[in-house]
Design a protein around this motif. Structure first.
Motif, short mmCIF file in Angstrom:
data_model
loop_
_atom_site.label_atom_id
_atom_site.label_comp_id
_atom_site.label_asym_id
_atom_site.label_seq_id
_atom_site.Cartn_x
_atom_site.Cartn_y
_atom_site.Cartn_z
N ALA A 50 0.84 -1.20 0.00
CA ALA A 50 0.00 0.00 0.00
C ALA A 50 0.87 1.24 0.00
CB ALA A 50 -0.93 0.01 1.21
N ASP B 200 -3.19 4.15 -2.73
CA ASP B 200 -3.41 3.03 -3.65
C ASP B 200 -2.88 1.77 -2.97
OD1 ASP B 200 -4.12 1.60 -5.88
OD2 ASP B 200 -2.80 2.69 -7.27
N GLN B 201 -3.34 0.62 -3.42
CA GLN B 201 -2.87 -0.62 -2.82
C GLN B 201 -3.01 -1.78 -3.80
OE1 GLN B 201 -5.37 -2.21 0.42
NE2 GLN B 201 -6.97 -0.77 -0.18
N ARG B 202 -2.25 -2.81 -3.54
CA ARG B 202 -2.33 -4.06 -4.29
C ARG B 202 -2.32 -5.21 -3.27
NH1 ARG B 202 -2.76 -0.58 -7.48
NH2 ARG B 202 -1.76 -0.27 -9.52
N LEU C 97 2.74 0.57 -8.05
CA LEU C 97 2.26 1.67 -7.21
C LEU C 97 3.10 2.93 -7.40
CD1 LEU C 97 1.28 0.13 -3.74
CD2 LEU C 97 -0.17 0.70 -5.68
N ALA D 208 2.54 4.35 -10.95
CA ALA D 208 1.18 4.88 -11.14
C ALA D 208 1.00 6.26 -10.52
CB ALA D 208 0.15 3.90 -10.57
N HIS D 209 1.81 6.55 -9.48
CA HIS D 209 1.63 7.83 -8.78
C HIS D 209 2.86 8.73 -8.87
CE1 HIS D 209 -2.20 6.49 -7.12
NE2 HIS D 209 -1.64 5.31 -7.05
#
Length: 225
Positions: free
Chosen positions: A16, A27-29, A48, A51-52
């Motif tokens: 996360a 965000d998290q996976r 993550l 993406a950010h």
């Protein structure tokens, strides 16, 4: 403001990205499997960050679950967190993974005066710890058969797996929590709160609680002797 990266592999691979100021999950996976930490963890971290637009060296730090958990899966997360911390030159903080389950109990509301969280330890056992209404740990962590748990409300996937045994022992498995596992998003909430309170989270030693399944072959022991 910088974010924290949180990692927990005591159950499934979970990563996360969390805002340091607000504590909100950016965000998290999380994997749907419990045995693919090696294959998925690094990819999740890269996803993550990319993406950010986040660079590892700009993170506020890494919060990693130290277990208890199975040897292989837990080790993957700890080694990854320490490696990332070393390469990016950022601090790494260790938090007991069962705290993530306790955070879910607190978030659900109507918290009992005392409760237990339980995760799957395999071998027909659970990892568990006991907490008070504020989420402060009062006993544990332990590994044992479900029948040995206190006669209290029990939360977590361990409660679901051994619901019948727990009821027979006088405990109260909470059905709404039967699919709860330790995850990075909840883990980081406890970690951030502890850091603000001034607690020392520098210890990232794994909490295995029992001996490894891997044994040195007899002929190797004899050769060493």
């Amino acid at each position: 403001m910088p974010n924290y990266l949180a990692i927990d592999t005591s159950a499934n691979a979970s990563v996360a990205l969390v805002d340091k100021t607000t504590g909100s999950v950016v965000d998290q996976r999380i994997s749907s499997k419990g045995n693919d930490q090696t294959e998925t963890l690094s990819a999740y971290v890269k996803e993550l960050l990319d993406a950010h637009g986040q660079k590892g060296q700009d993170l506020a730090g890494i919060i990693v679950g130290v277990g208890p958990g199975p040897f292989t899966g837990l080790r993957v997360g700890l080694v990854a967190a320490r490696t990332f911390g070393f390469v990016w030159q950022i601090p790494v903080y260790g938090v007991m993974s069962l705290h993530a389950l306790a955070e879910q109990v607190l978030d659900a509301g109507q918290v009992p005066a005392e409760f237990v969280v339980a995760s799957d330890a395999r071998r027909k056992e659970v990892y568990w710890a006991r907490y008070d209404q504020d989420g402060t740990i009062v006993d544990g962590p332990h590994v044992s058969a479900a029948s040995a748990l206190p006669a209290l409300p029990i939360y977590g996937v361990g409660a679901g797996i051994y619901a019948e045994q727990l009821r027979d022992a006088g405990a109260e498995p909470q059905e709404e929590s039967f699919d709860w596992i330790a995850d990075a998003a909840n883990l980081v909430q406890r970690g951030m709160r502890d850091l603000v309170a001034g607690k020392d989270l520098s210890d990232t030693a794994p909490q295995y609680l029992r001996e490894s399944d891997a044994q040195v072959p007899a002929f190797m022991k004899q050769a060493k002797a």
